[in-house]
Motif scaffolding. Structure first.
Motif, PDB file in Angstrom:
ATOM      1  N   ALA A   1       0.825  -1.212   0.000  1.00  0.00           N
ATOM      2  CA  ALA A   1       0.000   0.000   0.000  1.00  0.00           C
ATOM      3  C   ALA A   1       0.855   1.257   0.000  1.00  0.00           C
ATOM      4  O   ALA A   1       0.426   2.303  -0.476  1.00  0.00           O
ATOM      5  N   GLY A   2       2.060   1.168   0.558  1.00  0.00           N
ATOM      6  CA  GLY A   2       2.951   2.326   0.598  1.00  0.00           C
ATOM      7  C   GLY A   2       2.358   3.506   1.350  1.00  0.00           C
ATOM      8  O   GLY A   2       2.426   4.639   0.899  1.00  0.00           O
ATOM      9  N   TRP A   3       1.762   3.238   2.475  1.00  0.00           N
ATOM     10  CA  TRP A   3       1.127   4.291   3.256  1.00  0.00           C
ATOM     11  C   TRP A   3       2.148   5.276   3.792  1.00  0.00           C
ATOM     12  O   TRP A   3       3.202   4.901   4.300  1.00  0.00           O
ATOM     13  N   ASP A   4       1.807   6.525   3.721  1.00  0.00           N
ATOM     14  CA  ASP A   4       2.664   7.573   4.289  1.00  0.00           C
ATOM     15  C   ASP A   4       2.392   7.758   5.775  1.00  0.00           C
ATOM     16  O   ASP A   4       3.215   8.332   6.487  1.00  0.00           O
ATOM     17  N   GLY A   5       1.254   7.280   6.232  1.00  0.00           N
ATOM     18  CA  GLY A   5       0.857   7.501   7.618  1.00  0.00           C
ATOM     19  C   GLY A   5       1.417   6.506   8.605  1.00  0.00           C
ATOM     20  O   GLY A   5       1.083   6.552   9.792  1.00  0.00           O
ATOM     21  N   LEU A   6       2.272   5.598   8.167  1.00  0.00           N
ATOM     22  CA  LEU A   6       2.844   4.623   9.099  1.00  0.00           C
ATOM     23  C   LEU A   6       3.843   5.292  10.028  1.00  0.00           C
ATOM     24  O   LEU A   6       4.605   6.166   9.607  1.00  0.00           O
ATOM     25  N   PRO A   7       3.850   4.912  11.289  1.00  0.00           N
ATOM     26  CA  PRO A   7       4.871   5.454  12.198  1.00  0.00           C
ATOM     27  C   PRO A   7       6.272   5.107  11.684  1.00  0.00           C
ATOM     28  O   PRO A   7       6.475   4.066  11.052  1.00  0.00           O
ATOM     29  N   GLY A   8       7.217   5.953  11.973  1.00  0.00           N
ATOM     30  CA  GLY A   8       8.584   5.761  11.496  1.00  0.00           C
ATOM     31  C   GLY A   8       9.199   4.451  11.945  1.00  0.00           C
ATOM     32  O   GLY A   8       9.923   3.803  11.189  1.00  0.00           O
ATOM     33  N   TRP A   9       8.916   4.031  13.171  1.00  0.00           N
ATOM     34  CA  TRP A   9       9.492   2.792  13.687  1.00  0.00           C
ATOM     35  C   TRP A   9       8.924   1.566  12.982  1.00  0.00           C
ATOM     36  O   TRP A   9       9.549   0.520  12.957  1.00  0.00           O
ATOM     37  N   LEU A  10       7.721   1.686  12.382  1.00  0.00           N
ATOM     38  CA  LEU A  10       7.107   0.559  11.702  1.00  0.00           C
ATOM     39  C   LEU A  10       7.511   0.477  10.229  1.00  0.00           C
ATOM     40  O   LEU A  10       7.529  -0.606   9.646  1.00  0.00           O
ATOM     41  N   ASP A  11       7.896   1.614   9.677  1.00  0.00           N
ATOM     42  CA  ASP A  11       8.277   1.649   8.270  1.00  0.00           C
ATOM     43  C   ASP A  11       9.504   0.753   8.044  1.00  0.00           C
ATOM     44  O   ASP A  11      10.538   0.905   8.682  1.00  0.00           O
ATOM     45  N   GLY A  12       9.393  -0.179   7.157  1.00  0.00           N
ATOM     46  CA  GLY A  12      10.493  -1.108   6.875  1.00  0.00           C
ATOM     47  C   GLY A  12      10.533  -2.301   7.814  1.00  0.00           C
ATOM     48  O   GLY A  12      11.346  -3.202   7.631  1.00  0.00           O
ATOM     49  N   ARG A  13       9.690  -2.328   8.840  1.00  0.00           N
ATOM     50  CA  ARG A  13       9.685  -3.451   9.796  1.00  0.00           C
ATOM     51  C   ARG A  13       8.373  -4.225   9.778  1.00  0.00           C
ATOM     52  O   ARG A  13       8.126  -5.030  10.662  1.00  0.00           O
ATOM     53  N   VAL A  14       7.547  -3.942   8.803  1.00  0.00           N
ATOM     54  CA  VAL A  14       6.238  -4.573   8.747  1.00  0.00           C
ATOM     55  C   VAL A  14       6.346  -6.098   8.599  1.00  0.00           C
ATOM     56  O   VAL A  14       5.470  -6.832   9.038  1.00  0.00           O
ATOM     57  N   TRP A  15       7.438  -6.583   8.027  1.00  0.00           N
ATOM     58  CA  TRP A  15       7.616  -8.026   7.852  1.00  0.00           C
ATOM     59  C   TRP A  15       8.054  -8.721   9.140  1.00  0.00           C
ATOM     60  O   TRP A  15       8.177  -9.944   9.170  1.00  0.00           O
ATOM     61  N   TRP A  16       8.280  -7.943  10.181  1.00  0.00           N
ATOM     62  CA  TRP A  16       8.570  -8.560  11.478  1.00  0.00           C
ATOM     63  C   TRP A  16       7.330  -9.266  12.029  1.00  0.00           C
ATOM     64  O   TRP A  16       7.449 -10.236  12.770  1.00  0.00           O
ATOM     65  N   LEU A  17       6.145  -8.761  11.666  1.00  0.00           N
ATOM     66  CA  LEU A  17       4.912  -9.354  12.178  1.00  0.00           C
ATOM     67  C   LEU A  17       4.804 -10.840  11.844  1.00  0.00           C
ATOM     68  O   LEU A  17       4.637 -11.659  12.765  1.00  0.00           O
ATOM     69  N   PRO A  18       4.906 -11.249  10.574  1.00  0.00           N
ATOM     70  CA  PRO A  18       4.829 -12.697  10.327  1.00  0.00           C
ATOM     71  C   PRO A  18       6.001 -13.466  10.941  1.00  0.00           C
ATOM     72  O   PRO A  18       5.837 -14.618  11.345  1.00  0.00           O
ATOM     73  N   ALA A  19       7.177 -12.835  11.042  1.00  0.00           N
ATOM     74  CA  ALA A  19       8.315 -13.521  11.665  1.00  0.00           C
ATOM     75  C   ALA A  19       8.049 -13.770  13.148  1.00  0.00           C
ATOM     76  O   ALA A  19       8.333 -14.862  13.666  1.00  0.00           O
ATOM     77  N   ILE A  20       7.489 -12.784  13.829  1.00  0.00           N
ATOM     78  CA  ILE A  20       7.189 -12.932  15.266  1.00  0.00           C
ATOM     79  C   ILE A  20       6.073 -13.958  15.467  1.00  0.00           C
ATOM     80  O   ILE A  20       6.171 -14.831  16.340  1.00  0.00           O
ATOM     81  N   VAL A  21       5.020 -13.863  14.652  1.00  0.00           N
ATOM     82  CA  VAL A  21       3.919 -14.831  14.754  1.00  0.00           C
ATOM     83  C   VAL A  21       4.434 -16.238  14.446  1.00  0.00           C
ATOM     84  O   VAL A  21       4.088 -17.199  15.134  1.00  0.00           O
ATOM     85  N   GLY A  22       5.282 -16.369  13.426  1.00  0.00           N
ATOM     86  CA  GLY A  22       5.846 -17.674  13.084  1.00  0.00           C
ATOM     87  C   GLY A  22       6.708 -18.247  14.191  1.00  0.00           C
ATOM     88  O   GLY A  22       6.616 -19.427  14.516  1.00  0.00           O
ATOM     89  N   ALA A  23       7.544 -17.402  14.798  1.00  0.00           N
ATOM     90  CA  ALA A  23       8.399 -17.871  15.893  1.00  0.00           C
ATOM     91  C   ALA A  23       7.565 -18.297  17.101  1.00  0.00           C
ATOM     92  O   ALA A  23       7.833 -19.339  17.722  1.00  0.00           O
ATOM     93  N   ALA A  24       6.545 -17.500  17.421  1.00  0.00           N
ATOM     94  CA  ALA A  24       5.669 -17.860  18.543  1.00  0.00           C
ATOM     95  C   ALA A  24       4.948 -19.173  18.243  1.00  0.00           C
ATOM     96  O   ALA A  24       4.807 -20.031  19.125  1.00  0.00           O
ATOM     97  N   GLY A  25       4.524 -19.345  16.998  1.00  0.00           N
ATOM     98  CA  GLY A  25       3.851 -20.577  16.607  1.00  0.00           C
ATOM     99  C   GLY A  25       4.743 -21.794  16.719  1.00  0.00           C
ATOM    100  O   GLY A  25       4.326 -22.843  17.215  1.00  0.00           O
ATOM    101  N   VAL A  26       5.972 -21.666  16.267  1.00  0.00           N
ATOM    102  CA  VAL A  26       6.914 -22.784  16.359  1.00  0.00           C
ATOM    103  C   VAL A  26       7.144 -23.172  17.819  1.00  0.00           C
ATOM    104  O   VAL A  26       7.163 -24.358  18.168  1.00  0.00           O
TER     105      VAL A  26
END
Length: 183
Positions: A57-82
């Motif tokens: 989507a390339g949203w401009d409204g994303l917080p700076g700390w989240l920009d470029g780290r959005v793929w951490w979400l599936p990594a964290i969910v995957g690690a918790a799942g494992v």
């Protein structure tokens, strides 16, 4: 008087219940692992989809700390799942126990907080056996012991089908006999 004995604390404190005598089937570990795999697989898929959607989507409204780290979400969910798939089924197997004496159904469940439940046979109204598709595949079943009080009801999952069926029939007959004796 129940036949479930209490063990005394070595420090002289209040008595505690001994563990029920029987473990569930070792196949319950596989059953619970597959349940967690399915649930965490769906969670991982949703996290992956959300990350892809936000990233594309390339949203401009994303917080700076989240920009470029959005793929951490599936990594964290995957690690918790494992971790859950690897640890939780074995932990549940070690904790979940059951026992039926002449006058009480005794179960122990729980993770961090344990629940010991004693259901008097004289209070049992219905005993149901159920089997989901995954339990059927593994030759397991669950019995539900129901009383008039929701808090007094109990469930034992992960039992071999033959034991669950025999146990449900035995408890239903004993509860019926006790009700007939009381009238």
């Amino acid at each position: 008087m129940t036949s479930v004995r209490r063990a005394h604390q070595p420090d002289g404190g209040s008595p505690r219940l001994r563990p029920p005598a029987h473990r569930v089937s070792p196949r319950a570990i596989t059953y619970w692992a597959l349940e967690y795999l399915l649930a965490w697989g769906v969670a991982f898929g949703l996290a992956w989809g959300a990350a892809a959607w936000v990233d594309d989507a390339g949203w401009d409204g994303l917080p700076g700390w989240l920009d470029g780290r959005v793929w951490w979400l599936p990594a964290i969910v995957g690690a918790a799942g494992v971790l859950m798939i690897a640890i939780a089924p074995v932990w549940r197997y070690r904790v979940h126990r059951w026992e039926v004496s002449s006058d009480v159904v005794y179960t122990r469940t729980g993770w961090f907080s344990r629940e010991w439940l004693l259901v008097p046979v004289s209070r049992i109204q219905t005993v149901d056996t159920k089997q989901g598709w995954l339990e059927r595949l593994l030759g397991l079943a669950t019995i539900e012991v129901n009383t008039a009080s929701h808090a007094g009801s109990s469930e034992v999952s992960g039992l071999p089908v033959a034991i669950a069926t025999r146990l449900a029939e035995d408890l239903a007959h004993r509860a019926h006999d006790l009700r007939d004796d009381a009238t």
